[in-house]
Design an enzyme around this catalytic site. Structure first.
Site, mmCIF file in Angstrom:
data_model
loop_
_atom_site.group_PDB
_atom_site.id
_atom_site.type_symbol
_atom_site.label_atom_id
_atom_site.label_comp_id
_atom_site.label_asym_id
_atom_site.label_seq_id
_atom_site.Cartn_x
_atom_site.Cartn_y
_atom_site.Cartn_z
ATOM 1 N N HIS A 186 -24.041 36.034 -6.582
ATOM 2 C CA HIS A 186 -22.845 36.332 -7.248
ATOM 3 C C HIS A 186 -22.403 35.355 -7.962
ATOM 4 C CE1 HIS A 186 -22.399 39.776 -4.412
ATOM 5 N NE2 HIS A 186 -23.165 39.107 -3.507
ATOM 6 N N ASN A 204 0.745 -1.213 0.008
ATOM 7 C CA ASN A 204 0.270 0.222 0.033
ATOM 8 C C ASN A 204 1.050 1.282 0.132
ATOM 9 O OD1 ASN A 204 -2.208 1.702 0.364
ATOM 10 N ND2 ASN A 204 -2.252 1.289 2.557
#
Ligand code: GLU
Length: 611
Positions: free
Chosen positions: A507, A100
């Site tokens: 906005h 891993n």
């Protein structure tokens, strides 16, 4: 970000490894594989895709042996394919590894190994590890692994097995590429990247620290550093119920975990709040009143859902303890040169306790001399061990990739933290504390009442599953809930969704609104109620469809929104824990409707242990 399982003992290893991998499949599911030593040879099975494919392969070509290793992969180097699946075998066929992490210098090492005559059979970075071990293998696997891994750059968890010494597994941990736990049995031992894999077999674990390795036989284990010095390892007993890592009556882990939230919240407050006096105790933080008064700011750092929970924590801590709070993504914080000192607290929030960026943020904070606290679910994980103090989430194992109960319990932990700091700093009176404690007691029941309406969400999901874009709006303490709701939807249903603070709608996002982009708005009866109502009006005025999460008894909202999801009345500071549940359920049912794999959404893995 893969899952790793290893076994050594008297039993047949392959079925045990497959069962362990099944419990870890959420860690990675590009491909899976296992290897056992069978009659002195390595027997290897690997397949692409889900673990079920490996199970079918095993049924067709059974292998048998009493020592073995297995892996579920989340590919970083090399496409998901049988040849890139782990375990990877050396050229002589006598060593295999599962891995891993990312070998950052693998190209350099590969060139070197090819020059020495190595032939590569995969496109992974991992394969250099097995060739390096072979280079040093000379009658002592532990030594060969030790000499091999010191060449690796990056963070790694590795388990190696060799036919030359078929009585041992050698596991190594370097940095923070996920955990390595040795599970101690009776005449048998286990190795796993995450303890749920082996919880049905043992509750006793040894967790490797970075730059440690373990040699594990059926009867014992030995831990040493990569420099070869022996380590006196500490055994930890974990009391999680293995059943909680199983599906039971539910279709998916995510569904099960949504429904576990009332219980998880109860466990979170149990033993921490005195309901008579209202006093809060967080003993694991190891904090004196004097230290609490010295805190000049808190920087909360986290990734994904945990980062959104931290945004809620900011409201809670600022309001109840009056300490300024900044929230920063861990991946930004670690490269930002943050302004912190010994009177600052860095609060790292991570479900797995192994999130690579969050661990790096902890290290950065330590270097700068700040006090480090963590809020962590996985007991014994790095983030818990590296911190000066911690709060254990008490959510129980979370398997579904999309986080649910870890979100609500993390918010509750931050609520308790805010009360605790407020109490230690003398900002909250006994009456205040008692009032908060009273509100907390009622919360699990309120959460349970929301969950009773599951059918309503399923019906609405049927209508909404056809859309490709969603906007989520919230304001104040419910603005981060809008972010979390949008994240849930995109993670598991692959529908584009944006979370926005409602006041910002004008906005930009308002330009997107039309009859094909529904807006999910959290419009509770709180101090921004009227502001939220006007956002709903604006969305409607642009022809949008509005789904409102609203307070029971609010009839006005029903006149304005197209659909209303009612939740019981709840105090404003606790409301995110309740308002997020309709959004979790909605995302869940929409994803199910669209036929998506809810627990294993594409491209995602549960704990992000690579950068
Ligand atoms: N880097 C390795 C690979 O791509 C390991 C990935 C993992 O952690 O699953 O195969």
């Amino acid at each position: 970000m893969c899952g790793i399982v290893g076994y050594i003992g008297p039993q047949d290893a392959a079925p045990l490894i497959l069962a362990g991998l099944k419990r870890l499949e959420y860690r990675g599911y590009d491909s899976a594989g296992l290897a056992v030593i069978q009659e002195g040879q390595i027997a290897l099975l690997r397949d692409v895709g889900r673990l079920d494919n490996l199970v079918t392969l095993f049924e067709q070509q059974p292998v048998s042996g009493t020592i073995g290793i297995g892996h579920t992969r989340w590919a970083t180097h090399g496409e998901p394919s049988p040849r890139n699946a782990h375990p990877h075998m050396g050229m002589n066929g006598d060593v295999v590894v599962v891995h891993n992490g990312i070998v950052e210098n693998y190209l350099e090492l590969k060139e070197e190994l090819i020059a020495e005559g190595a032939v590569f059979r995969s496109d992974t970075d991992t394969e250099v590890i097995v060739h390096l071990i072979e280079r040093y293998l000379n009658g002592n696997l532990t030594e060969a692994v030790r000499k091999a891994v010191v060449h690796l750059r990056g963070a790694h968890a590795i388990v190696a097995m060799s036919t030359r010494e078929p009585d041992r597994l050698v596991a190594t941990r370097i940095g923070n590429a996920g955990g390595v736990a040795v599970g101690l049995g009776d005449g048998e031992n286990f190795i796993a990247s995450d303890i749920p894999a082996i919880l049905p077999y043992t509750r006793r674990f040894v967790f490797l620290e970075s730059r440690q390795m373990a040699t594990v036989t059926a009867d014992g284990f030995m831990v040493q550093t990569l420099a070869g010095e022996p380590v006196l390892a500490r055994t930890t007993t974990i009391n999680w119920n293995p059943m909680s890592a199983e599906l039971g009556e539910y279709k998916h882990f995510m569904q099960k975990e949504i429904f576990e939230q009332a219980r998880a919240l109860t466990d979170t407050v149990r033993g921490r709040v005195d309901f008579e006096t209202g006093a809060v105790t967080l003993a694991e933080l190891k904090l004196s009143a004097e230290d609490a008064r010295r805190i000049n700011k808190i920087v909360a750092t986290a990734c994904g859902t945990s980062a959104y929970s931290a945004l809620i924590g900011k409201f809670l801590i600022e309001e109840l303890a009056r300490i300024p709070v900044e929230v920063d993504y861990a991946s930004e914080f670690r490269y930002r040169d943050p302004v912190i000192d010994e009177n600052s607290v860095v609060l790292a929030i991570t479900q797995s306790g192994e999130t690579v960026d969050t661990l790096a943020a902890i290290e950065e904070a330590r270097e700068k001399g700040a006090r480090v606290w963590s809020i962590v679910n996985a007991v014994g994980s790095q983030a818990m061990r590296l911190a000066d103090g911690f709060i254990a989430m008490q959510a129980g194992p979370e398997i579904g990739v999309a986080s649910t109960k870890a979100f609500t319990t993390s918010v509750m932990d931050q609520y308790l933290l805010a009360l605790y700091l407020g109490q230690l700093r003398g900002r909250l009176s006994q009456d205040d504390l008692r009032r908060h404690a009273g509100q907390i007691t009622r919360l699990p029941d309120i959460v349970g009442r929301v969950l009773e309406h599951d059918q309503r969400y399923a019906q609405l999901a049927a209508e909404l599953a056809v859309f490709s874009n969603f906007l989520y709006l919230g304001r104040g303490i419910n603005y981060p809930v809008a972010l979390e709701g949008a994240l849930k939807l995109k993670e598991i249903s692959y529908i584009h969704a944006e979370g926005y603070p409602a006041g910002e709608m004008k906005h930009g996002p308002i330009a997107l609104i039309n009859e094909t982009m529904p807006t999910v708005a959290i419009v509770l009866r709180d101090h921004v109620y009227e502001k939220m109502l006007s956002q709903v009006e604006q969305a409607k005025a642009r022809g949008g469809i509005v789904i409102a999460v609203a307070t029971e008894g609010d009839t006005l909202i029903a006149e304005k929104a197209d659909h209303v999801l009612y939740i019981p009345e709840v105090p404003e500071l606790l409301s995110p824990i309740v308002s997020v549940i309709p959004l979790q359920l909605l995302a869940y049912h929409i994803a199910v409707r669209r036929g998506a794999d809810v627990d294993k959404p594409r491209n995602l893995a549960k704990s992000v242990t690579v950068e």
